[in-house]
Write an enzyme that holds these catalytic residues in place. Sequence first.
Site, PDB file in Angstrom:
ATOM      1  N   ASN A  32      -3.116   7.466  15.663  1.00 10.42           N
ATOM      2  CA  ASN A  32      -3.555   7.733  14.130  1.00 10.42           C
ATOM      3  C   ASN A  32      -2.219   8.530  13.253  1.00 10.42           C
ATOM      4  O   ASN A  32      -2.432   9.003  12.426  1.00 10.42           O
ATOM      5  CB  ASN A  32      -4.794   8.669  14.229  1.00 10.42           C
ATOM      6  N   ALA A  81      -4.024  13.286  22.053  1.00 10.11           N
ATOM      7  CA  ALA A  81      -4.501  14.426  22.138  1.00 10.11           C
ATOM      8  C   ALA A  81      -4.042  15.431  21.154  1.00 10.11           C
ATOM      9  O   ALA A  81      -3.012  15.030  20.435  1.00 10.11           O
ATOM     10  CB  ALA A  81      -4.282  14.855  23.571  1.00 10.11           C
ATOM     11  N   TYR A 146      -6.939  24.518  25.167  1.00 13.17           N
ATOM     12  CA  TYR A 146      -6.263  23.361  25.663  1.00 13.17           C
ATOM     13  C   TYR A 146      -6.644  23.169  26.848  1.00 13.17           C
ATOM     14  O   TYR A 146      -7.044  21.906  27.319  1.00 13.17           O
ATOM     15  CB  TYR A 146      -4.836  23.778  25.524  1.00 13.17           C
ATOM     16  N   LYS A 150      -8.543  19.596  28.572  1.00 16.01           N
ATOM     17  CA  LYS A 150      -8.284  18.810  29.445  1.00 16.01           C
ATOM     18  C   LYS A 150      -8.996  18.638  30.639  1.00 16.01           C
ATOM     19  O   LYS A 150      -9.273  17.709  31.239  1.00 16.01           O
ATOM     20  CB  LYS A 150      -6.726  19.297  29.925  1.00 16.01           C
ATOM     21  N   ILE A 189      12.341  24.654  26.938  1.00 12.82           N
ATOM     22  CA  ILE A 189      13.760  24.005  27.083  1.00 12.82           C
ATOM     23  C   ILE A 189      14.216  23.486  25.850  1.00 12.82           C
ATOM     24  O   ILE A 189      15.234  23.952  25.294  1.00 12.82           O
ATOM     25  CB  ILE A 189      13.803  23.171  28.370  1.00 12.82           C
ATOM     26  N   ARG A 277       2.236  35.871  24.440  1.00 15.44           N
ATOM     27  CA  ARG A 277       1.286  34.904  23.869  1.00 15.44           C
ATOM     28  C   ARG A 277      -0.092  35.035  24.226  1.00 15.44           C
ATOM     29  O   ARG A 277      -0.080  34.839  25.567  1.00 15.44           O
ATOM     30  CB  ARG A 277       1.941  33.606  23.417  1.00 15.44           C
TER      31      ARG A 277
HETATM   32  N1  LIG Z   1       4.674  17.545  26.499  1.00 11.84           N
HETATM   33  C1  LIG Z   1       4.034  18.205  27.697  1.00 11.84           C
HETATM   34  O1  LIG Z   1       5.011  19.174  28.190  1.00 11.84           O
HETATM   35  C2  LIG Z   1       3.092  17.778  28.166  1.00 11.84           C
HETATM   36  C3  LIG Z   1       2.706  18.657  29.319  1.00 11.84           C
HETATM   37  C4  LIG Z   1       1.224  18.413  29.910  1.00 11.84           C
HETATM   38  C5  LIG Z   1       0.584  17.465  29.366  1.00 11.84           C
HETATM   39  N2  LIG Z   1       0.836  16.665  28.156  1.00 11.84           N
HETATM   40  C6  LIG Z   1      -0.029  15.716  27.646  1.00 11.84           C
HETATM   41  O2  LIG Z   1       0.621  14.387  27.366  1.00 11.84           O
HETATM   42  C7  LIG Z   1       0.054  13.893  26.342  1.00 11.84           C
HETATM   43  C8  LIG Z   1       1.202  13.292  25.400  1.00 11.84           C
HETATM   44  O3  LIG Z   1       1.806  14.526  25.014  1.00 11.84           O
HETATM   45  P1  LIG Z   1       3.165  14.553  24.009  1.00 11.84           P
HETATM   46  O4  LIG Z   1       4.037  15.707  24.450  1.00 11.84           O
HETATM   47  O5  LIG Z   1       3.628  13.247  24.063  1.00 11.84           O
HETATM   48  O6  LIG Z   1       2.384  14.930  22.591  1.00 11.84           O
HETATM   49  P2  LIG Z   1       2.501  14.177  21.051  1.00 11.84           P
HETATM   50  O7  LIG Z   1       1.895  15.043  20.018  1.00 11.84           O
HETATM   51  O8  LIG Z   1       3.937  13.677  20.926  1.00 11.84           O
HETATM   52  O9  LIG Z   1       1.675  12.770  21.416  1.00 11.84           O
HETATM   53  C9  LIG Z   1       0.087  12.677  21.045  1.00 11.84           C
HETATM   54  C10 LIG Z   1       0.195  11.543  20.180  1.00 11.84           C
HETATM   55  O10 LIG Z   1      -1.469  11.250  20.073  1.00 11.84           O
HETATM   56  C11 LIG Z   1      -1.542  11.097  18.527  1.00 11.84           C
HETATM   57  N3  LIG Z   1      -2.958  11.348  18.511  1.00 11.84           N
HETATM   58  C12 LIG Z   1      -3.389  12.606  18.163  1.00 11.84           C
HETATM   59  N4  LIG Z   1      -4.807  12.736  17.994  1.00 11.84           N
HETATM   60  C13 LIG Z   1      -5.115  11.306  17.885  1.00 11.84           C
HETATM   61  C14 LIG Z   1      -6.369  10.596  17.773  1.00 11.84           C
HETATM   62  N5  LIG Z   1      -7.606  11.226  17.377  1.00 11.84           N
HETATM   63  N6  LIG Z   1      -6.402   9.275  17.660  1.00 11.84           N
HETATM   64  C15 LIG Z   1      -5.193   8.487  17.998  1.00 11.84           C
HETATM   65  N7  LIG Z   1      -4.037   9.188  18.252  1.00 11.84           N
HETATM   66  C16 LIG Z   1      -4.087  10.488  18.059  1.00 11.84           C
HETATM   67  C17 LIG Z   1      -0.442  11.794  17.974  1.00 11.84           C
HETATM   68  O11 LIG Z   1      -0.217  11.301  16.648  1.00 11.84           O
HETATM   69  C18 LIG Z   1       0.873  11.788  18.707  1.00 11.84           C
HETATM   70  O12 LIG Z   1       1.708  10.712  18.404  1.00 11.84           O
HETATM   71  C19 LIG Z   1      -0.955  14.716  25.658  1.00 11.84           C
HETATM   72  O13 LIG Z   1      -2.171  14.316  26.064  1.00 11.84           O
HETATM   73  C20 LIG Z   1      -0.579  16.269  26.196  1.00 11.84           C
HETATM   74  O14 LIG Z   1      -1.779  16.887  26.235  1.00 11.84           O
HETATM   75  C21 LIG Z   1       2.136  17.104  27.689  1.00 11.84           C
END
Ligand SMILES: NC(=O)c1ccc[n+]([C@@H]2O[C@H](COP(=O)([O-])OP(=O)(O)OC[C@H]3O[C@@H](n4cnc5c(N)ncnc54)[C@H](O)[C@@H]3O)[C@@H](O)[C@H]2O)c1
Length: 316
Positions: A32, A81, A146, A150, A189, A277
């Site tokens: 989205n 998410a 969060y 999950k 990081i 935090r």
């Molecule tokens: N980055 C990290 O360190 C990390 C660690 C553990 C888990 N995760 C999980 O990995 C996944 C991706 O993380 P990321 O860092 O790439 O985050 P991100 O925010 O870059 O990617 C999430 C994407 O989901 C899209 N989105 C949000 N709500 C939506 C909806 N209702 N419908 C459609 N699209 C939607 C956002 O626009 C975004 O592009 C997430 O589920 C996050 O919780 C990330």
Amino acid sequence: MNVLVTGGAGYIGSTLIKQLLEKEHKVVSIDNLSRGDYKFLMKYKENPRLKLLIGDIRDPDKLKAVIKENKDVGAIVHFAAIPGMERCQKNPKGAALTNIYGTYNVLETARNYDIKVVFISSAAVYGNPIEVPISENHSTNPTNLYGVTKLAGEKLLSAYHSSYKLNTVALRFGNVYGFGVYSHWETVIPKFTKQALSEQPLTIYGNGEQSRDFIHVWDIIQAIELVLEGEKNLVAGETFNVGTGKPISVNTIANMVTKIFYEECKKNVKTTHLPPRKGEPDTPNFCLSPIKIKNKLEFRPQWDIKSGIKQLIRYS
Ligand SMILES: NC(=O)c1ccc[n+]([C@@H]2O[C@H](COP(=O)([O-])OP(=O)(O)OC[C@H]3O[C@@H](n4cnc5c(N)ncnc54)[C@H](O)[C@@H]3O)[C@@H](O)[C@H]2O)c1
């Protein structure tokens, strides 16, 4: 295989899409664009194996229509998410609707068309662990919203696996860093790297002795590919940690960034401490045991933190 990626405009999702296309797979992405941006995938936009769609996982009709139009989708990798403790705390309704109701919509769509689902979860489900390295059997006791969302997603997944025999896999990621097709700059990081590059002090919450399991985004992609390719008897209904098994404190990361920044740019940076935090696990030695994914799927992380920091400095 044709893979539906939810959240494909995001940091990790877009990196997976690049890799899937390079391995000759087909990809449909739904996002989205609330946080992600397809501009990082523009290089691939003419590729006939790629569809970049704008849509919301809170809309079950949209998900259904996407599958109806792409009947060969064999797996869904579900990233979409509201990610992270702070975003969820600021927007609890959004977090519940996207992370829990949205995951239910994805599962329900997958059930109707019998499609494998890979759910992207997080080490946040564990909270403050009793034992480290944390194995998948460790109790789950998230300390923030969060982690709760999950964990709820994971519980939905196991219900769909046990009740409907859906092929589901949950992956609990450590703290993801590194340059994929782009990087966010808020997690430890990349944030320290950015602060160093703009000659600002590195900001550490609390005493900095809290540890995380930092894993490079390209190692994360390796894990997802292994799960996508994994035989049903090895992965269906399973949960895997995706980490390194090595705890690294925030202070150690600050020292590494300071040293590498000096080596690369010949400039010194300072550190400063802010209050801890609320809701953030503060365990020293926090790390995920990667034994299960190593033994079952031959996961072999390739990146060390030093190379990951250098990569971020050079790509910035
Ligand atoms: N980055 C990290 O360190 C990390 C660690 C553990 C888990 N995760 C999980 O990995 C996944 C991706 O993380 P990321 O860092 O790439 O985050 P991100 O925010 O870059 O990617 C999430 C994407 O989901 C899209 N989105 C949000 N709500 C939506 C909806 N209702 N419908 C459609 N699209 C939607 C956002 O626009 C975004 O592009 C997430 O589920 C996050 O919780 C990330």
